[in-house]
Design an enzyme around this catalytic site. Structure first.
Site, mmCIF file in Angstrom:
data_model
loop_
_atom_site.group_PDB
_atom_site.id
_atom_site.type_symbol
_atom_site.label_atom_id
_atom_site.label_comp_id
_atom_site.label_asym_id
_atom_site.label_seq_id
_atom_site.Cartn_x
_atom_site.Cartn_y
_atom_site.Cartn_z
ATOM 1 C CG ASN A 67 -1.642 1.321 1.258
ATOM 2 O OD1 ASN A 67 -1.722 2.041 0.467
ATOM 3 N ND2 ASN A 67 -2.516 1.503 2.592
ATOM 4 C CD1 TRP A 68 3.609 1.310 -2.755
ATOM 5 C CD2 TRP A 68 3.872 2.595 -4.709
ATOM 6 N NE1 TRP A 68 4.568 0.710 -3.581
ATOM 7 C CE2 TRP A 68 4.871 1.509 -4.654
ATOM 8 C CE3 TRP A 68 4.022 3.271 -5.528
ATOM 9 C CZ2 TRP A 68 5.749 1.098 -5.721
ATOM 10 C CZ3 TRP A 68 4.715 3.299 -6.497
ATOM 11 C CH2 TRP A 68 5.527 2.171 -6.663
ATOM 12 C CE LYS A 69 0.009 3.299 5.014
ATOM 13 N NZ LYS A 69 0.167 3.513 6.215
ATOM 14 C CG HIS A 74 -5.664 1.647 5.318
ATOM 15 N ND1 HIS A 74 -5.262 2.702 6.107
ATOM 16 C CD2 HIS A 74 -4.713 0.817 5.159
ATOM 17 C CE1 HIS A 74 -4.046 2.124 6.625
ATOM 18 N NE2 HIS A 74 -3.834 1.100 6.069
ATOM 19 C CD GLU A 88 -2.980 5.183 6.970
ATOM 20 O OE1 GLU A 88 -2.800 5.383 5.599
ATOM 21 O OE2 GLU A 88 -1.829 4.813 7.479
ATOM 22 C CD GLU A 91 -3.436 -2.933 7.288
ATOM 23 O OE1 GLU A 91 -2.342 -3.236 7.054
ATOM 24 O OE2 GLU A 91 -4.160 -1.737 7.138
ATOM 25 N N GLY A 141 2.343 1.826 10.758
ATOM 26 C CA GLY A 141 3.362 2.969 10.755
ATOM 27 C C GLY A 141 4.078 3.478 12.036
ATOM 28 C CB SER A 160 5.305 -2.253 11.920
ATOM 29 O OG SER A 160 4.744 -0.929 12.264
ATOM 30 N N GLY A 187 2.872 -1.450 4.291
ATOM 31 C CA GLY A 187 2.652 0.241 3.803
ATOM 32 C C GLY A 187 4.240 0.525 3.649
ATOM 33 N N GLY A 188 4.667 1.161 4.732
ATOM 34 C CA GLY A 188 6.049 1.744 4.556
ATOM 35 C C GLY A 188 7.127 0.914 3.709
HETATM 36 C C1 PEP Z 1 -0.812 0.061 6.214
HETATM 37 O O1 PEP Z 1 -0.867 1.114 5.949
HETATM 38 O O2 PEP Z 1 -1.648 -0.993 5.855
HETATM 39 C C2 PEP Z 1 0.341 -0.635 6.684
HETATM 40 C C3 PEP Z 1 0.440 -2.061 7.279
HETATM 41 O O3 PEP Z 1 1.295 0.329 7.179
HETATM 42 P P1 PEP Z 1 2.836 -0.206 7.674
HETATM 43 O O4 PEP Z 1 3.204 -1.464 6.961
HETATM 44 O O5 PEP Z 1 3.587 1.220 7.502
HETATM 45 O O6 PEP Z 1 2.601 -0.168 8.957
#
Ligand code: PEP
Length: 251
Positions: free
Chosen positions: A9-11, A93, A95, A163, A169, A209, A230-231
């Site tokens: 997920n590049w957001k 999500h 967010e 999640e 994050g 994470s 994500g990241g």
């Molecule tokens: C996400 O945004 O779905 C996520 C899991 O982010 P991260 O891996 O950065 O915690």
């Protein structure tokens, strides 16, 4: 047999220059046993699809509207994502639930729209830290599942991502025991509601994470079929080791 899945997920990150990461990832995994999906911002979907053509990489959107068309300024319909080259779409999500007040009822309508457009919805659920501390994790996840998953969901059209909001994050990952408790619960809930076929077939991803360093342990956890990342999905250098760990788990 559920095919394992690593979804990135590049957001709201990435420009055309980042498309090189797609080529690098595709080159590193020309014929993966697991499925690899990247969900770039909508503006990059079509060029990303062009870059991924002829490779094993699949693409996804990060949200869609519940209607297939209409007067909804700024929104994107599921058939538009499909036309741009998406096979998946992330829905609900945390967010989006936080930033846009998205409810589980809306997520359910979007998931139905995604299914109608031939997309696989990656529906996200997960508790906040306060809810975990209050011992409400399973009831929150259960309620989100009950309200967010359409009645006619299928194993092809639905992936569920657990999640925990406090792990996204933050660099804080849920322990294997915490993940196993929730994933086993989710599997049981799916089977109770949809029967053994769909209940066993829906893939369950963990997200929060995930990194190359913790991926193997997470993928060895009960009822974990992959990860939503994500990241660490933004570069092939970071995402590659996660995919490699998934491939090793697959073998
Ligand atoms: C996400 O945004 O779905 C996520 C899991 O982010 P991260 O891996 O950065 O915690």
């Amino acid at each position: 047999m559920r095919r394992r899945l690593a979804a990135g997920n590049w957001k709201m990150n990435g420009s055309r220059a980042a498309l090189a990461e797609i080529a690098a990832l595709a080159e590193a995994f020309p014929a993966p046993a697991s499925e690899i999906v990247l969900c770039p911002p909508a503006t990059l979907l079509a060029p990303a699809a062009a870059r991924a053509e002829g490779t094993a990489l699949r693409l996804g959107g990060q949200d869609c509207h519940a209607e297939p068309r209409g007067a909804h300024t700024g929104d994107i319909a599921a058939p538009m994502l499909a036309e741009a080259g998406a096979a998946y779409v992330i829905l609900g999500h945390s967010e989006r639930r936080a930033d846009h007040g998205e409810t589980s009822a809306q997520v359910r309508a979007k998931a139905a729209a995604a299914q109608a457009a031939g997309l696989t919805a990656i529906v996200c659920v997960g508790e906040s830290l306060a809810e975990r501390d209050a011992g409400e994790t399973l009831s929150i996840v259960g309620a989100q599942m009950a309200e967010s998953i359409p009645e006619d969901a299928t194993a092809e059209a639905l992936v569920l991502a657990y999640e925990p909001v406090w792990a996204i994050g933050t660099g804080r990952t849920a322990s294997s025991a915490q993940i196993a408790e929730v994933h086993d619960f989710m599997r049981a809930e799916l089977t109770r509601r949809f029967g053994a076929g769909t209940g066993d077939g829906v893939r369950l991803l963990y997200g929060g994470s995930v990194k190359g360093a913790n991926a193997a342990e997470i993928f060895a956890t009960s009822n974990v079929d992959g990860a939503l990342v994500g990241g660490a999905s933004l570069t092939a250098a970071d995402f590659g080791p996660i995919v490699a760990a998934l491939e090793a788990a697959e073998a």
